[in-house]
Every structure is written in structure tokens, then in C-alpha cells.
Motif scaffolding. Structure first.
Motif, PDB file in Angstrom:
ATOM      1  N   THR A 118      -7.970   4.238   7.767  1.00 16.88           N
ATOM      2  CA  THR A 118      -7.612   3.014   7.307  1.00 16.88           C
ATOM      3  C   THR A 118      -8.516   1.793   8.389  1.00 16.88           C
ATOM      4  O   THR A 118      -9.013   0.910   7.766  1.00 16.88           O
ATOM      5  CB  THR A 118      -6.395   2.740   8.084  1.00 16.88           C
ATOM      6  N   ALA A 127       6.466   4.541   0.933  1.00 19.33           N
ATOM      7  CA  ALA A 127       5.422   5.495   0.734  1.00 19.33           C
ATOM      8  C   ALA A 127       5.818   7.042   1.157  1.00 19.33           C
ATOM      9  O   ALA A 127       5.405   8.033   0.576  1.00 19.33           O
ATOM     10  CB  ALA A 127       4.298   5.138   1.638  1.00 19.33           C
ATOM     11  N   TYR A 152      -7.437   0.041  -1.071  1.00 19.97           N
ATOM     12  CA  TYR A 152      -8.837  -0.257  -0.886  1.00 19.97           C
ATOM     13  C   TYR A 152      -9.771  -0.519  -1.900  1.00 19.97           C
ATOM     14  O   TYR A 152     -10.589  -1.681  -1.727  1.00 19.97           O
ATOM     15  CB  TYR A 152      -9.152   1.075   0.083  1.00 19.97           C
ATOM     16  N   THR A 211       0.766   7.980   5.799  1.00 23.55           N
ATOM     17  CA  THR A 211       0.273   8.725   4.601  1.00 23.55           C
ATOM     18  C   THR A 211      -1.245   8.329   4.616  1.00 23.55           C
ATOM     19  O   THR A 211      -2.040   8.613   3.796  1.00 23.55           O
ATOM     20  CB  THR A 211       0.938   7.856   3.358  1.00 23.55           C
ATOM     21  N   ARG A 212      -1.456   7.003   5.605  1.00 22.71           N
ATOM     22  CA  ARG A 212      -2.976   6.688   5.842  1.00 22.71           C
ATOM     23  C   ARG A 212      -3.554   7.390   7.044  1.00 22.71           C
ATOM     24  O   ARG A 212      -3.066   6.720   8.067  1.00 22.71           O
ATOM     25  CB  ARG A 212      -3.079   5.014   5.607  1.00 22.71           C
ATOM     26  N   THR A 250       0.707  -1.463   5.084  1.00 26.01           N
ATOM     27  CA  THR A 250       0.199  -0.053   4.962  1.00 26.01           C
ATOM     28  C   THR A 250       0.779   0.873   5.835  1.00 26.01           C
ATOM     29  O   THR A 250       1.864   0.091   6.895  1.00 26.01           O
ATOM     30  CB  THR A 250      -1.417   0.216   5.206  1.00 26.01           C
ATOM     31  N   TRP A 297       1.558   2.984  -6.527  1.00 29.81           N
ATOM     32  CA  TRP A 297       0.805   2.102  -7.237  1.00 29.81           C
ATOM     33  C   TRP A 297      -0.599   2.282  -7.004  1.00 29.81           C
ATOM     34  O   TRP A 297      -0.951   3.371  -6.371  1.00 29.81           O
ATOM     35  CB  TRP A 297       1.073   0.307  -6.666  1.00 29.81           C
ATOM     36  N   GLN A 298      -1.628   1.682  -7.758  1.00 31.33           N
ATOM     37  CA  GLN A 298      -3.081   1.903  -7.713  1.00 31.33           C
ATOM     38  C   GLN A 298      -3.431   1.961  -6.167  1.00 31.33           C
ATOM     39  O   GLN A 298      -2.808   1.301  -5.309  1.00 31.33           O
ATOM     40  CB  GLN A 298      -3.867   1.186  -8.540  1.00 31.33           C
ATOM     41  N   GLU A 299      -4.658   2.345  -5.880  1.00 30.22           N
ATOM     42  CA  GLU A 299      -5.333   2.534  -4.762  1.00 30.22           C
ATOM     43  C   GLU A 299      -5.660   1.194  -4.285  1.00 30.22           C
ATOM     44  O   GLU A 299      -6.313   0.255  -4.851  1.00 30.22           O
ATOM     45  CB  GLU A 299      -6.872   3.272  -4.619  1.00 30.22           C
ATOM     46  N   ASP A 353       0.838  -1.323   0.074  1.00 32.62           N
ATOM     47  CA  ASP A 353      -0.030  -0.018  -0.015  1.00 32.62           C
ATOM     48  C   ASP A 353       0.983   1.374  -0.057  1.00 32.62           C
ATOM     49  O   ASP A 353       1.248   1.716   0.994  1.00 32.62           O
ATOM     50  CB  ASP A 353      -0.909  -0.020   1.137  1.00 32.62           C
ATOM     51  N   SER A 354       1.352   1.657  -1.273  1.00 34.08           N
ATOM     52  CA  SER A 354       2.144   2.658  -1.132  1.00 34.08           C
ATOM     53  C   SER A 354       1.179   3.783  -2.318  1.00 34.08           C
ATOM     54  O   SER A 354       1.427   3.404  -3.655  1.00 34.08           O
ATOM     55  CB  SER A 354       3.511   2.310  -1.587  1.00 34.08           C
ATOM     56  N   HIS A 355       0.708   4.601  -1.884  1.00 36.00           N
ATOM     57  CA  HIS A 355      -0.432   5.363  -2.599  1.00 36.00           C
ATOM     58  C   HIS A 355       0.188   6.100  -3.645  1.00 36.00           C
ATOM     59  O   HIS A 355      -0.407   6.504  -4.836  1.00 36.00           O
ATOM     60  CB  HIS A 355      -1.166   6.415  -1.698  1.00 36.00           C
TER      61      HIS A 355
END
Length: 166
Positions: free
Chosen positions: A117, A142, A87, A111-112, A107, A83-85, A78-80
Motif C-alpha cells: 500500500t 473486503a 491501484y 487484505t492489502r 483501503t 470491484w476492479q483493482e 478498495d474492496s479487491h
């Protein structure tokens, strides 16, 4: 209930056979696939991890293929920015698979926002029928790609407690 990526609820962890095991007449643990599990034996499970590169449909297809071939888990980083989203992609994966465990690996609480989350993971937990796990880290990639340092381990521990308590 959300669980961390490192799972210990199914069976005791495998241990490395020691020389003393053989010399004392004990047999080292036997590794078997989950389908071959005998009652009380340790289980070795396998999962796949994806980078959420476009298109989303390809990632969903890979997840379905992993499940069909007997993998036990599907994770993604989960690296916004990279890569794509996560969730939204995993909502589609959850809706298109039946058995595999799912989750971000990992995650981060920097950043979240941890309240988002917690809410997103609770929603995915419902969509997946209780198959979500969560991996939480310091945000190395991230945070670094946006010029920031990863958070401290203490920050991660506090976020984990907060999310669990919600």
C-alpha cells in the motif's frame, strides 16, 4: 505527502451555526464553492466516489467528467473481491486528470499488505503530481466477503503510522 480523506489543510472546518451566534450579533459562516472562496473563509468542497465496476475506461471517463464539472475529489472503494483493482485504475485516472484529489476511500491493512500500500500510494503520488489522499479503514466489506472479521481500530492506527513513517 499522503493525507487522509478527511482534509483540514485548506480551511478551517465549517461549524453548525448556533443560536448564540445570532443572539450575540455574529453572522454564521457562509458556505461557498471553492471558486467563490474569499480569503480566510471556510470552503465546502465536493467529491465523487465510484465503485470500480468494468470497464475501466468508463470509470476514467467519469473521473474526467467529474473534474470538468468542478468536483474537487475522486475516490473509490478498495474492496479487491467486489470491484476492479484500485491501484491500476487510479494510475489511469491520475494520468487523465489534472486537478482533482484522488484516493481510496477506503483501503485496509488486512487484505492489502501495508508495505505494498505504501509503495503503490507513493507511486500514485508521483504519477498524480501530489494529488493522492488515502482513506484507511477496518476492511469491513473486503474482509467479510472472504469470511473474515474486520481488523481492530488499533491495527488500523498502527498501519497508518507505519505507512506514514515509510
Amino acid at each position: 505527502m499522503l493525507r487522509p480523506c478527511a482534509r483540514t489543510d485548506r480551511a478551517p472546518p465549517l461549524r453548525t451555526p448556533q443560536m448564540s451566534d445570532c443572539s450575540l450579533g455574529r453572522n454564521p459562516p457562509t458556505m461557498r464553492l471553492p471558486s467563490e472562496k474569499a480569503r480566510g473563509e471556510a470552503v465546502l468542497s465536493f467529491g465523487v466516489t465510484f465503485m470500480l465496476d468494468p470497464p475501466v475506461s468508463r470509470t476514467v471517463g467519469w473521473a474526467k467528467l467529474a473534474e470538468e464539472h468542478g468536483f474537487d475529489a475522486v475516490w473509490a472503494w478498495d474492496s479487491h473481491v467486489l470491484w476492479q483493482e484500485f491501484y491500476t485504475t487510479f494510475a489511469l485516472i491520475a494520468a487523465n486528470t489534472d486537478r482533482v484529489r484522488l484516493g481510496p476511500c477506503v483501503t485496509n491493512p488486512a487484505t492489502r499488505d501495508i508495505t505494498v500500500t505504501a509503495s503503490a500510494m507513493a507511486t500514485l503520488q508521483e504519477i498524480s503530481g501530489g494529488r493522492m489522499d488515502i482513506g484507511m479503514g477496518r476492511g469491513d466489506s473486503a474482509r467479510r466477503v472472504i469470511g473474515q472479521k474486520p481488523v481492530t481500530v488499533e491495527h488500523v492506527e498502527q498501519a497508518c503510522r507505519f505507512i506514514r513513517d515509510l
